[in-house]
Scaffold this motif. Structure first.
Motif, PDB file in Angstrom:
ATOM      1  N   ALA A 132      59.577 -42.433 -30.139  1.00 39.48           N
ATOM      2  CA  ALA A 132      59.700 -42.739 -31.597  1.00 39.48           C
ATOM      3  C   ALA A 132      59.463 -41.163 -32.265  1.00 39.48           C
ATOM      4  N   PHE A 133      57.795 -41.086 -31.976  1.00 41.30           N
ATOM      5  CA  PHE A 133      57.440 -39.977 -32.453  1.00 41.30           C
ATOM      6  C   PHE A 133      57.784 -38.891 -31.831  1.00 41.30           C
ATOM      7  N   PHE A 134      58.889 -38.667 -30.778  1.00 45.47           N
ATOM      8  CA  PHE A 134      59.163 -36.959 -29.857  1.00 45.47           C
ATOM      9  C   PHE A 134      60.347 -37.365 -30.830  1.00 45.47           C
ATOM     10  N   ASN A 135      61.533 -37.769 -30.658  1.00 45.78           N
ATOM     11  CA  ASN A 135      62.620 -37.335 -31.239  1.00 45.78           C
ATOM     12  C   ASN A 135      62.313 -37.452 -32.903  1.00 45.78           C
ATOM     13  N   ARG A 136      61.537 -38.237 -33.600  1.00 41.41           N
ATOM     14  CA  ARG A 136      60.799 -37.286 -35.115  1.00 41.41           C
ATOM     15  C   ARG A 136      60.629 -35.672 -35.063  1.00 41.41           C
ATOM     16  N   ALA A 137      59.770 -35.935 -34.279  1.00 41.60           N
ATOM     17  CA  ALA A 137      59.145 -34.063 -33.436  1.00 41.60           C
ATOM     18  C   ALA A 137      60.952 -32.823 -33.529  1.00 41.60           C
ATOM     19  N   VAL A 138      61.542 -33.627 -33.314  1.00 44.45           N
ATOM     20  CA  VAL A 138      62.130 -32.097 -32.738  1.00 44.45           C
ATOM     21  C   VAL A 138      63.121 -32.094 -34.146  1.00 44.45           C
ATOM     22  N   ALA A 139      62.569 -32.619 -35.255  1.00 45.50           N
ATOM     23  CA  ALA A 139      63.049 -31.822 -36.575  1.00 45.50           C
ATOM     24  C   ALA A 139      62.394 -32.084 -37.574  1.00 45.50           C
ATOM     25  N   THR A 140      61.318 -32.128 -37.452  1.00 42.24           N
ATOM     26  CA  THR A 140      59.693 -32.051 -38.417  1.00 42.24           C
ATOM     27  C   THR A 140      58.875 -31.493 -36.947  1.00 42.24           C
ATOM     28  N   PRO A 141      58.640 -30.170 -37.688  1.00 38.32           N
ATOM     29  CA  PRO A 141      57.320 -29.286 -37.461  1.00 38.32           C
ATOM     30  C   PRO A 141      56.137 -30.599 -37.199  1.00 38.32           C
ATOM     31  N   ALA A 142      55.660 -30.912 -38.416  1.00 44.23           N
ATOM     32  CA  ALA A 142      54.165 -31.372 -37.940  1.00 44.23           C
ATOM     33  C   ALA A 142      54.085 -32.219 -37.081  1.00 44.23           C
ATOM     34  N   TYR A 143      54.847 -33.381 -36.698  1.00 46.92           N
ATOM     35  CA  TYR A 143      54.711 -33.838 -35.807  1.00 46.92           C
ATOM     36  C   TYR A 143      55.264 -33.147 -34.404  1.00 46.92           C
ATOM     37  N   ALA A 144      56.167 -31.976 -34.338  1.00 47.42           N
ATOM     38  CA  ALA A 144      56.115 -31.373 -32.876  1.00 47.42           C
ATOM     39  C   ALA A 144      54.703 -30.676 -32.731  1.00 47.42           C
ATOM     40  N   ALA A 145      54.323 -30.348 -33.978  1.00 48.71           N
ATOM     41  CA  ALA A 145      52.414 -29.068 -33.446  1.00 48.71           C
ATOM     42  C   ALA A 145      51.700 -30.857 -32.863  1.00 48.71           C
ATOM     43  N   ALA A 146      51.617 -31.718 -33.657  1.00 51.38           N
ATOM     44  CA  ALA A 146      50.968 -32.458 -33.249  1.00 51.38           C
ATOM     45  C   ALA A 146      50.802 -33.539 -31.471  1.00 51.38           C
ATOM     46  N   LEU A 147      52.314 -33.461 -31.172  1.00 50.67           N
ATOM     47  CA  LEU A 147      52.552 -33.398 -30.584  1.00 50.67           C
ATOM     48  C   LEU A 147      52.137 -32.622 -29.297  1.00 50.67           C
ATOM     49  N   ARG A 148      53.021 -31.618 -28.586  1.00 50.95           N
ATOM     50  CA  ARG A 148      52.099 -30.099 -28.869  1.00 50.95           C
ATOM     51  C   ARG A 148      50.330 -30.128 -28.328  1.00 50.95           C
ATOM     52  N   ASP A 149      50.283 -30.318 -30.018  1.00 52.70           N
ATOM     53  CA  ASP A 149      48.786 -30.100 -29.264  1.00 52.70           C
ATOM     54  C   ASP A 149      47.844 -31.229 -28.600  1.00 52.70           C
ATOM     55  N   GLY A 150      48.462 -32.341 -28.191  1.00 52.12           N
ATOM     56  CA  GLY A 150      48.343 -33.691 -27.236  1.00 52.12           C
ATOM     57  C   GLY A 150      48.400 -33.092 -26.166  1.00 52.12           C
ATOM     58  N   TYR A 151      49.867 -32.418 -25.864  1.00 52.39           N
ATOM     59  CA  TYR A 151      50.391 -32.205 -23.970  1.00 52.39           C
ATOM     60  C   TYR A 151      49.265 -31.089 -24.053  1.00 52.39           C
ATOM     61  N   ARG A 152      48.755 -30.110 -24.641  1.00 53.84           N
ATOM     62  CA  ARG A 152      47.634 -29.373 -24.010  1.00 53.84           C
ATOM     63  C   ARG A 152      46.518 -29.654 -23.795  1.00 53.84           C
ATOM     64  N   ARG A 153      46.313 -30.729 -24.581  1.00 48.02           N
ATOM     65  CA  ARG A 153      44.840 -31.431 -23.586  1.00 48.02           C
ATOM     66  C   ARG A 153      45.244 -32.400 -22.763  1.00 48.02           C
ATOM     67  N   LEU A 154      46.194 -33.259 -22.627  1.00 53.12           N
ATOM     68  CA  LEU A 154      46.500 -33.488 -21.365  1.00 53.12           C
ATOM     69  C   LEU A 154      46.640 -33.039 -20.557  1.00 53.12           C
ATOM     70  N   LEU A 155      47.043 -31.703 -20.114  1.00 58.60           N
ATOM     71  CA  LEU A 155      47.710 -30.917 -18.888  1.00 58.60           C
ATOM     72  C   LEU A 155      46.012 -29.761 -18.473  1.00 58.60           C
ATOM     73  N   THR A 156      45.254 -29.635 -19.677  1.00 56.86           N
ATOM     74  CA  THR A 156      44.041 -29.456 -19.780  1.00 56.86           C
ATOM     75  C   THR A 156      43.602 -30.059 -18.260  1.00 56.86           C
ATOM     76  N   LEU A 157      43.300 -31.591 -19.219  1.00 54.82           N
ATOM     77  CA  LEU A 157      42.692 -32.551 -17.797  1.00 54.82           C
ATOM     78  C   LEU A 157      43.042 -32.474 -16.740  1.00 54.82           C
ATOM     79  N   LEU A 158      44.821 -32.961 -17.075  1.00 61.76           N
ATOM     80  CA  LEU A 158      45.012 -33.029 -15.453  1.00 61.76           C
ATOM     81  C   LEU A 158      44.811 -31.683 -14.369  1.00 61.76           C
ATOM     82  N   ALA A 159      45.075 -30.487 -15.680  1.00 62.21           N
ATOM     83  CA  ALA A 159      44.757 -29.410 -14.360  1.00 62.21           C
ATOM     84  C   ALA A 159      43.983 -28.981 -14.015  1.00 62.21           C
ATOM     85  N   ALA A 160      42.756 -30.292 -14.610  1.00 60.32           N
ATOM     86  CA  ALA A 160      41.126 -30.174 -13.904  1.00 60.32           C
ATOM     87  C   ALA A 160      40.707 -31.112 -12.813  1.00 60.32           C
ATOM     88  N   GLN A 161      42.140 -31.168 -12.797  1.00 63.69           N
ATOM     89  CA  GLN A 161      41.886 -32.824 -12.278  1.00 63.69           C
ATOM     90  C   GLN A 161      41.871 -31.985 -10.026  1.00 63.69           C
TER      91      GLN A 161
END
Length: 186
Positions: free
Chosen positions: A111-140
């Motif tokens: 649901a948040f992903f769908n909102r993020a497609v049209a709402t920049p604030a949601y998109a920015a929040a999801l991108r930030d979350g993706y960056r944090r998770l990808l950094t943690l995963l890459a470190a492993q």
């Protein structure tokens, strides 16, 4: 003596009500009024803590990340001296919709992903979350395999819908993920 109110706890209670409303009716149906009813509180109380629907939803998104993080920490604490592969698997499988909580979170994520497609604030929040998770995963991952973090994470994200819809069981999705984990850690 007036009763002491834990504002953070009230906000979390409201966020949990947001999850239940999204899970049953979708994100477009979420209103402050519906969330108040689901939480068993007055509309005024919801408005006291959140002045807008977007503010409430953004808090709910953050709360969801904290909720998953607490479960993941408990899961990792149960593993004696986990290997990087075990840590990675725990992180990724915690996101798959295999329990009541993770199924609810998967529905909310979509649901948040769908909102993020049209709402920049949601998109920015999801991108930030993706960056944090990808950094943690890459470190492993081994240094020469850190690019696999993207593949593993987005494979997991791509499995949310098929599991929620019943195309795959959680076990089948986990088997697909395990195959990719074996490749990444080979």
């Amino acid at each position: 003596m007036p009763k002491k109110v834990d504002a953070d706890e009230r906000r979390r209670t409201i966020a949990e009500a947001v999850f239940r409303v999204i899970e049953t009716t979708g994100s477009e149906a979420v209103s402050l009024r519906d969330v108040a009813a689901e939480a068993g509180v007055s509309m005024g109380m919801v408005q006291h803590y959140f002045s807008t629907k977007d503010e409430m939803l953004m808090f709910a998104l953050d709360h969801m990340g904290e909720r998953v993080g607490r479960r993941l920490q408990a899961r990792l604490a149960a593993l004696p001296d986990p290997t990087p592969k075990q840590v990675t698997r725990a992180m990724l499988t915690e996101m798959l919709p295999s329990t009541k909580e993770s199924r609810q979170e998967a529905a909310v994520s979509i649901a948040f992903f769908n909102r993020a497609v049209a709402t920049p604030a949601y998109a920015a929040a999801l991108r930030d979350g993706y960056r944090r998770l990808l950094t943690l995963l890459a470190a492993q991952l081994p240094p020469h395999r850190q690019h696999e973090a993207d593949t593993l994470f987005f494979l997991t994200q791509g499995l949310l819908g098929p599991v929620l819809l019943g195309h795959f069981t959680a076990e089948q999705a986990t088997a697909l993920l395990d195959t990719q984990l074996d490749r990444a850690f080979a």
